[in-house]
Design an enzyme around this catalytic site. Structure first.
Site, PDB file in Angstrom:
ATOM      1  N   ARG A  12       0.854  -1.202   0.000  1.00 31.78           N
ATOM      2  CA  ARG A  12       0.000   0.000   0.000  1.00 31.78           C
ATOM      3  C   ARG A  12       0.885   1.245   0.000  1.00 31.78           C
ATOM      4  NH1 ARG A  12      -3.656   1.298   4.208  1.00 31.78           N
ATOM      5  NH2 ARG A  12      -2.491   0.303   5.873  1.00 31.78           N
ATOM      6  N   ARG A  39      -6.397  -5.634   0.955  1.00 33.88           N
ATOM      7  CA  ARG A  39      -5.563  -4.778   0.094  1.00 33.88           C
ATOM      8  C   ARG A  39      -4.366  -5.566  -0.446  1.00 33.88           C
ATOM      9  NH1 ARG A  39      -6.210   0.971   0.920  1.00 33.88           N
ATOM     10  NH2 ARG A  39      -4.408   1.266  -0.425  1.00 33.88           N
ATOM     11  N   ASN A  82      10.169   0.229   4.788  1.00 37.23           N
ATOM     12  CA  ASN A  82       9.178   1.271   4.528  1.00 37.23           C
ATOM     13  C   ASN A  82       8.015   1.233   5.524  1.00 37.23           C
ATOM     14  OD1 ASN A  82       7.401   3.046   2.655  1.00 37.23           O
ATOM     15  ND2 ASN A  82       6.263   1.135   2.857  1.00 37.23           N
ATOM     16  N   GLY A  84       5.529   1.667   8.287  1.00 32.73           N
ATOM     17  CA  GLY A  84       5.455   2.697   9.327  1.00 32.73           C
ATOM     18  C   GLY A  84       4.018   2.998   9.684  1.00 32.73           C
ATOM     19  N   ILE A  85       3.834   3.434  10.931  1.00 34.25           N
ATOM     20  CA  ILE A  85       2.489   3.798  11.409  1.00 34.25           C
ATOM     21  C   ILE A  85       2.553   5.156  12.099  1.00 34.25           C
ATOM     22  CG2 ILE A  85       1.720   1.406  11.723  1.00 34.25           C
ATOM     23  CD1 ILE A  85       2.324   1.763  14.755  1.00 34.25           C
ATOM     24  N   ASP A  88      -0.660   9.839  16.110  1.00 30.31           N
ATOM     25  CA  ASP A  88      -0.412  11.250  16.403  1.00 30.31           C
ATOM     26  C   ASP A  88      -1.227  11.729  17.599  1.00 30.31           C
ATOM     27  OD1 ASP A  88       1.138  11.169  14.127  1.00 30.31           O
ATOM     28  OD2 ASP A  88      -0.117  12.508  12.931  1.00 30.31           O
ATOM     29  N   GLY A 143       2.664  17.199  17.670  1.00 26.17           N
ATOM     30  CA  GLY A 143       1.780  16.032  17.774  1.00 26.17           C
ATOM     31  C   GLY A 143       2.429  14.721  17.378  1.00 26.17           C
ATOM     32  N   GLN A 144       3.741  14.719  17.212  1.00 18.69           N
ATOM     33  CA  GLN A 144       4.403  13.482  16.738  1.00 18.69           C
ATOM     34  C   GLN A 144       5.702  13.179  17.501  1.00 18.69           C
ATOM     35  OE1 GLN A 144       4.857  13.675  12.366  1.00 18.69           O
ATOM     36  NE2 GLN A 144       3.366  12.014  12.338  1.00 18.69           N
ATOM     37  N   TYR A 147       6.557   9.545  16.547  1.00 19.25           N
ATOM     38  CA  TYR A 147       6.914   9.343  15.134  1.00 19.25           C
ATOM     39  C   TYR A 147       8.227  10.068  14.798  1.00 19.25           C
ATOM     40  CZ  TYR A 147       5.982   9.152  10.044  1.00 19.25           C
ATOM     41  OH  TYR A 147       6.040   8.937   8.691  1.00 19.25           O
TER      42      TYR A 147
HETATM   43  N1  CAA Z   1       2.230  24.570  16.326  1.00 18.98           N
HETATM   44  C1  CAA Z   1       1.723  25.186  17.410  1.00 18.98           C
HETATM   45  N2  CAA Z   1       0.513  24.936  17.895  1.00 18.98           N
HETATM   46  C2  CAA Z   1      -0.243  24.041  17.271  1.00 18.98           C
HETATM   47  C3  CAA Z   1       0.205  23.369  16.122  1.00 18.98           C
HETATM   48  C4  CAA Z   1       1.490  23.678  15.649  1.00 18.98           C
HETATM   49  N3  CAA Z   1       1.986  23.089  14.553  1.00 18.98           N
HETATM   50  N4  CAA Z   1      -0.773  22.553  15.725  1.00 18.98           N
HETATM   51  C5  CAA Z   1      -1.793  22.688  16.590  1.00 18.98           C
HETATM   52  N5  CAA Z   1      -1.473  23.605  17.519  1.00 18.98           N
HETATM   53  C6  CAA Z   1      -2.304  24.069  18.608  1.00 18.98           C
HETATM   54  C7  CAA Z   1      -3.713  24.403  18.149  1.00 18.98           C
HETATM   55  O1  CAA Z   1      -3.751  25.704  17.646  1.00 18.98           O
HETATM   56  C8  CAA Z   1      -4.493  24.262  19.430  1.00 18.98           C
HETATM   57  O2  CAA Z   1      -4.300  25.403  20.235  1.00 18.98           O
HETATM   58  P1  CAA Z   1      -5.492  26.011  21.128  1.00 18.98           P
HETATM   59  O3  CAA Z   1      -5.884  24.910  22.046  1.00 18.98           O
HETATM   60  O4  CAA Z   1      -4.849  27.165  21.802  1.00 18.98           O
HETATM   61  O5  CAA Z   1      -6.553  26.371  20.147  1.00 18.98           O
HETATM   62  C9  CAA Z   1      -3.803  23.115  20.106  1.00 18.98           C
HETATM   63  O6  CAA Z   1      -2.513  23.029  19.537  1.00 18.98           O
HETATM   64  C10 CAA Z   1      -4.525  21.807  19.885  1.00 18.98           C
HETATM   65  O7  CAA Z   1      -3.968  20.959  20.782  1.00 18.98           O
HETATM   66  P2  CAA Z   1      -4.679  19.605  21.099  1.00 18.98           P
HETATM   67  O8  CAA Z   1      -3.814  18.829  21.991  1.00 18.98           O
HETATM   68  O9  CAA Z   1      -6.089  19.841  21.526  1.00 18.98           O
HETATM   69  O10 CAA Z   1      -4.663  18.974  19.674  1.00 18.98           O
HETATM   70  P3  CAA Z   1      -5.613  17.907  19.061  1.00 18.98           P
HETATM   71  O11 CAA Z   1      -5.726  16.794  20.014  1.00 18.98           O
HETATM   72  O12 CAA Z   1      -6.830  18.548  18.552  1.00 18.98           O
HETATM   73  O13 CAA Z   1      -4.792  17.414  17.784  1.00 18.98           O
HETATM   74  C11 CAA Z   1      -2.896  16.678  16.567  1.00 18.98           C
HETATM   75  C12 CAA Z   1      -3.418  17.484  17.764  1.00 18.98           C
HETATM   76  C13 CAA Z   1      -3.379  15.243  16.660  1.00 18.98           C
HETATM   77  C14 CAA Z   1      -1.402  16.664  16.646  1.00 18.98           C
HETATM   78  C15 CAA Z   1      -3.395  17.287  15.261  1.00 18.98           C
HETATM   79  O14 CAA Z   1      -3.046  18.636  15.237  1.00 18.98           O
HETATM   80  C16 CAA Z   1      -2.761  16.606  14.048  1.00 18.98           C
HETATM   81  O15 CAA Z   1      -3.175  15.549  13.626  1.00 18.98           O
HETATM   82  N6  CAA Z   1      -1.713  17.240  13.486  1.00 18.98           N
HETATM   83  C17 CAA Z   1      -1.031  16.725  12.288  1.00 18.98           C
HETATM   84  C18 CAA Z   1       0.205  16.012  12.673  1.00 18.98           C
HETATM   85  C19 CAA Z   1       0.929  15.604  11.410  1.00 18.98           C
HETATM   86  O16 CAA Z   1       1.345  16.417  10.608  1.00 18.98           O
HETATM   87  N7  CAA Z   1       1.082  14.309  11.220  1.00 18.98           N
HETATM   88  C20 CAA Z   1       1.739  13.846  10.027  1.00 18.98           C
HETATM   89  C21 CAA Z   1       1.082  12.582   9.604  1.00 18.98           C
HETATM   90  S1  CAA Z   1       1.671  12.055   7.998  1.00 18.98           S
HETATM   91  C22 CAA Z   1       3.203  11.526   8.315  1.00 18.98           C
HETATM   92  O17 CAA Z   1       3.649  11.442   9.404  1.00 18.98           O
HETATM   93  C23 CAA Z   1       3.989  11.131   7.084  1.00 18.98           C
HETATM   94  C24 CAA Z   1       5.270  11.850   7.055  1.00 18.98           C
HETATM   95  O18 CAA Z   1       6.296  11.235   7.294  1.00 18.98           O
HETATM   96  C25 CAA Z   1       5.317  13.241   6.631  1.00 18.98           C
END
Ligand code: CAA
Length: 240
Positions: A12, A39, A82, A84-85, A88, A143-144, A147
């Site tokens: 996948r 899949r 490759n 990975g999970i 977040d 949030g990582q 990861y």
């Molecule tokens: N910098 C600063 N503050 C941030 C922020 C950032 N980048 N992102 C969110 N915040 C803040 C928000 O503004 C919010 O603030 P307020 O409460 O003051 O409004 C607060 O953080 C939200 O915090 P929570 O703990 O309540 O967050 P949540 O539980 O709603 O969700 C999260 C947090 C799960 C991390 C979500 O933001 C998310 O999914 N983020 C994306 C993470 C990401 O990019 N993952 C990549 C996946 S793909 C991958 O990993 C492949 C690869 O190799 C590239």
């Protein structure tokens, strides 16, 4: 004689594109997968590439899986780590289980697969290991912590093992993908993802095939002088 490759998480997303690209280059590919039987079956029917089920976080399963592939297809010359999970969540909400699962799969999987395949490559005097890291292992990501730590660990693992393999014709390199159009990235909340894409200079998500191109380069017969390197393929999002 055709080379044999194992691509973990190879049925996948980015892994599928890598499996197909290697096959199209005359390599015999074994595509590993952990869970999604449906899949995997569809992938094998579509591509003709055999798929093998085991969990890369399970050390013994990797030893057994590689032994099975070697018995059926021949000695493994190429491993693409490759699989990975993501789990977040911010540190405050992250559980120990979410931390451990990501470390065991994303980083532990590289160790487990190398333990299974590296000794044979070293003995035969030729091998290619490509570990799929991440832009988020280079730059961090809100949030990582799990990861980013695992992916960052992959980059260190790569440089250390490259030194051990160099004298034996075994190269070890990493690719650090940016945000690629896969199920994993589709799981990021749309508002968060839109902000991330807005920061990619190329102006779009990457394609899985664009990572596969890097793997083809790093696994090539004539790439023996490239080892311990990290190839960033991220649309210019992070220049490292
Ligand atoms: N910098 C600063 N503050 C941030 C922020 C950032 N980048 N992102 C969110 N915040 C803040 C928000 O503004 C919010 O603030 P307020 O409460 O003051 O409004 C607060 O953080 C939200 O915090 P929570 O703990 O309540 O967050 P949540 O539980 O709603 O969700 C999260 C947090 C799960 C991390 C979500 O933001 C998310 O999914 N983020 C994306 C993470 C990401 O990019 N993952 C990549 C996946 S793909 C991958 O990993 C492949 C690869 O190799 C590239």
């Amino acid at each position: 004689m055709a080379r044999v490759a194992i691509v973990t998480g190879g049925t996948r997303g980015i892994g599928e594109a890598i499996s197909v690209a290697l096959k199209d280059h005359g390599i015999t590919v074994a595509a590993n997968y952990a869970g999604n039987e449906e899949r995997a079956r569809a992938f094998t029917e579509r591509t003709g590439i055999k798929s093998y089920k085991w969990d890369v976080a399970d050390h013994q399963a990797c030893l057994d899986g590689v032994a099975q592939v070697e018995a059926e297809l021949g000695p493994v010359d190429i491993v693409v780590n490759n699989a990975g999970i993501t789990r977040d969540s911010t540190l405050l909400k992250q559980t120990w289980e979410q931390w451990q699962e990501v470390i065991d799969t994303n980083l532990g999987g590289c160790f487990n697969m190398a333990k299974a395949a590296f000794p044979g490559m070293r003995e035969r005097g030729w091998g290619r290991i490509v570990n799929i890291g991440s832009i988020n292992g280079q730059a961090g990501q809100y949030g990582q912590v799990n990861y980013a730590a695992a992916k960052s660990g992959i980059h260190g693992f790569t440089k250390a093992l490259a030194q051990e393999g160099a004298r034996f014709g075994v190269t070890v390199n990493a690719i650090a993908p940016g945000y690629i159009d896969t199920d994993m990235v589709a799981a990021v909340p749309p508002d968060v993802l839109a902000k991330i894409v807005a920061k990619i200079p190329v102006g779009r998500l990457g394609k899985a095939e664009e990572i596969a191109r890097g793997v083809l380069f790093l696994t090539g017969e004539d790439s023996g002088f490239v080892t311990g390197s990290t190839l960033s393929i991220n649309g210019g999002q992070h220049m490292y």
